[in-house]
Design a protein around this motif. Structure first.
Motif, PDB file in Angstrom:
ATOM      1  N   ILE A 100      -9.604   5.128  -1.477  1.00  0.00           N
ATOM      2  CA  ILE A 100      -9.534   4.662  -0.088  1.00  0.00           C
ATOM      3  C   ILE A 100     -10.317   5.600   0.829  1.00  0.00           C
ATOM      4  N   PRO A 137       0.774  -1.245   0.000  1.00  0.00           N
ATOM      5  CA  PRO A 137       0.000   0.000   0.000  1.00  0.00           C
ATOM      6  C   PRO A 137       0.804   1.293   0.000  1.00  0.00           C
ATOM      7  N   TRP A 171     -11.926   0.354   4.982  1.00  0.00           N
ATOM      8  CA  TRP A 171     -10.575   0.759   4.581  1.00  0.00           C
ATOM      9  C   TRP A 171      -9.956  -0.304   3.671  1.00  0.00           C
ATOM     10  N   SER A 210      -1.219  -0.011   8.686  1.00  0.00           N
ATOM     11  CA  SER A 210      -2.179   0.980   8.212  1.00  0.00           C
ATOM     12  C   SER A 210      -3.609   0.669   8.666  1.00  0.00           C
ATOM     13  N   ASP A 222      -5.727   6.887  -6.125  1.00  0.00           N
ATOM     14  CA  ASP A 222      -5.449   5.953  -5.041  1.00  0.00           C
ATOM     15  C   ASP A 222      -6.007   6.469  -3.722  1.00  0.00           C
ATOM     16  N   ASN A 223      -5.648   7.671  -3.368  1.00  0.00           N
ATOM     17  CA  ASN A 223      -6.093   8.241  -2.088  1.00  0.00           C
ATOM     18  C   ASN A 223      -7.583   8.550  -2.089  1.00  0.00           C
ATOM     19  N   SER A 263      -8.590   0.371  -4.839  1.00  0.00           N
ATOM     20  CA  SER A 263      -7.492   1.260  -5.200  1.00  0.00           C
ATOM     21  C   SER A 263      -6.368   0.474  -5.876  1.00  0.00           C
ATOM     22  N   HIS A 267     -14.172   5.292   0.547  1.00  0.00           N
ATOM     23  CA  HIS A 267     -14.764   4.125   1.212  1.00  0.00           C
ATOM     24  C   HIS A 267     -14.914   4.340   2.717  1.00  0.00           C
ATOM     25  N   GLY A 292     -11.606  -0.377   0.279  1.00  0.00           N
ATOM     26  CA  GLY A 292     -11.107   0.755  -0.500  1.00  0.00           C
ATOM     27  C   GLY A 292      -9.707   0.503  -1.013  1.00  0.00           C
ATOM     28  N   TRP A 293      -8.867  -0.090  -0.167  1.00  0.00           N
ATOM     29  CA  TRP A 293      -7.512  -0.420  -0.589  1.00  0.00           C
ATOM     30  C   TRP A 293      -7.532  -1.421  -1.742  1.00  0.00           C
TER      31      TRP A 293
END
Length: 173
Positions: free
Chosen positions: A83, A32, A145, A120, A79-80, A152, A86, A148-149
């Motif tokens: 995440i 990540p 999270w 994380s 990407d950000n 992403s 979500h 979302g990752w």
């Protein structure tokens, strides 16, 4: 040695090295906090500069480099956003999100990026548990999270594959 053979060796070495670094950046996206798209972009920047130095950089090459640059910037922003969206959909405050990002970065710097993968979401879980005083909602927010990752990762990986495809067009066609 034949100058043409040396020239061919250097070109092949440059292309193979660039391709290997592109693959390293692409698979580095699985971690990540690893800036895989940026690593890929730096490889294409070095490739462009090397080609320009010997006079082999055409307008098509510069155009494809610009497209690769835009893909890298867009992928890093996306990407950000994915995440954060979500977890923001679960009404997680920015303070908890920042704790999660910070935990991943700090642990990755002092231990390993693999440890950052664990730190994380753990950082988010602990921040949410402290805020909410309940385990289950904190766990649910941590699942958001991780979802979302995952999305992403899929988006960045797809962008990375497109970056390699554009570099391949530039290098081999």
């Amino acid at each position: 040695m034949d100058p043409e053979a040396v020239k061919l060796f250097v070109e092949v070495f440059l292309e193979v090295t660039t391709f290997v670094i592109l693959l390293f950046g692409l698979f580095g996206l699985l971690i990540p906090v690893f800036p895989g798209l940026t690593v890929m972009w730096i490889a294409t920047l070095v490739y462009a500069l090397a080609r320009a130095t010997v006079g082999n950089m055409t307008w098509v090459g510069w155009l494809l480099f610009i497209v690769i640059t835009l893909l890298m910037i867009g992928g890093n922003i996306l990407d950000n956003i994915i995440i954060a969206k979500h977890v923001r959909d679960k009404n997680v405050p920015w303070s908890s999100i920042i704790w999660a990002f910070a935990a991943g970065i700090v642990v990755s710097l002092f231990l390993t990026p693999i440890a950052g993968i664990i730190a994380s979401p753990l950082g988010l879980y602990l921040a949410e548990w402290y805020r909410l005083k309940e385990k289950q909602p904190a766990f649910d927010n941590t699942k958001a999270w991780m979802t979302g990752w995952g999305w992403s990762l899929a988006a960045r990986f797809g962008i990375g594959v497109v970056m390699i495809a554009f570099w391949g067009l530039w290098a081999w066609i």
